[in-house]
Design a protein around this motif. Structure first.
Motif, PDB file in Angstrom:
ATOM      1  N   LEU A 140      -3.530  -9.718   2.391  1.00 39.04           N
ATOM      2  CA  LEU A 140      -2.700  -8.513   2.461  1.00 39.04           C
ATOM      3  C   LEU A 140      -1.682  -8.390   3.364  1.00 39.04           C
ATOM      4  N   GLN A 141      -0.256  -8.219   2.959  1.00 34.94           N
ATOM      5  CA  GLN A 141       0.560  -8.269   4.080  1.00 34.94           C
ATOM      6  C   GLN A 141       1.848  -7.046   3.460  1.00 34.94           C
ATOM      7  N   GLY A 142       1.970  -6.414   4.555  1.00 36.00           N
ATOM      8  CA  GLY A 142       3.139  -5.273   4.418  1.00 36.00           C
ATOM      9  C   GLY A 142       3.859  -4.828   5.413  1.00 36.00           C
ATOM     10  N   SER A 143       4.956  -4.335   5.266  1.00 36.63           N
ATOM     11  CA  SER A 143       5.768  -3.580   6.174  1.00 36.63           C
ATOM     12  C   SER A 143       6.657  -2.408   5.769  1.00 36.63           C
ATOM     13  N   PHE A 144       6.630  -1.348   6.531  1.00 34.31           N
ATOM     14  CA  PHE A 144       7.279  -0.102   6.165  1.00 34.31           C
ATOM     15  C   PHE A 144       7.709   0.383   7.532  1.00 34.31           C
TER      16      PHE A 144
END
Length: 186
Positions: free
Chosen positions: A148-152
């Motif tokens: 799982l990879q994310g950016s915010f």
């Protein structure tokens, strides 16, 4: 009870059971995680990490609406690579790790955004301030392992982290990279 009524009851039970199975999601255990952040200070980027990720993740990419994701990190583990700065960030006007030891994230909604792309709405709590954030993320699975990879981005002032500053930027980019393994049924 008549035969027709019995058959109807069995059929309703079967439909309810199948519906429940379709709404359930795969449970995952965290194998490793990196929670990084970036903020500008005096015009220069400052990178850091926050450790101690603990999470309960129930997620099926085929049924994102059934997702339940809850996670926390240890606010006292903030590391910018400079000990003096790390200690400063533990003070009351920043993260105040003694009083608020956890930064938490809890999903309220997850939707597909095509292929392996998703958008999650999460309640993010820092220093007892909770605000909703949208986190676009990807999820991939290979041989029972997930990634799982994310950016915010958030505004640090929304969470009362640091005051007004002409040297420190307001916007903080947070990057998540979490390796997962399918949880073993107990």
């Amino acid at each position: 009870m008549s035969f027709a009524l019995k058959m109807r009851s069995i059929l309703l039970f079967t439909i309810a059971s199948i519906s429940w199975l379709n709404l359930s999601a795969q449970s995952w255990d965290v194998s490793s995680a990196t929670v990084g952040f970036k903020i500008k200070n005096a015009g220069l980027p400052v990178n850091g990490t926050v450790g101690g990720l603990v999470a309960n993740i129930d997620f099926d990419p085929k049924n994102p609406s059934a997702a339940r994701i809850e996670a926390s990190v240890n606010a006292k583990s903030i590391d910018t690579g400079i000990g003096l700065r790390n200690r400063h960030l533990q003070k009351e006007d920043y993260f105040w790790g003694e009083k608020y030891p956890k930064i938490t994230l809890k999903s309220t909604k997850v939707v597909s955004n095509g292929a392996n792309n998703f958008i999650g709405t999460f309640a993010l709590t820092i220093k007892a301030v909770t605000r909703n954030v949208e986190i676009p993320f990807t999820f991939s699975e290979t041989n029972g392992n997930g990634q799982l990879q994310g950016s915010f981005e958030i505004n640090r002032k929304d969470y009362t982290v640091g005051g007004n500053s002409w040297t420190m930027g307001d916007n903080v980019t947070i990057n998540l990279a979490v390796s997962l393994a399918k949880a073993v049924a107990k």
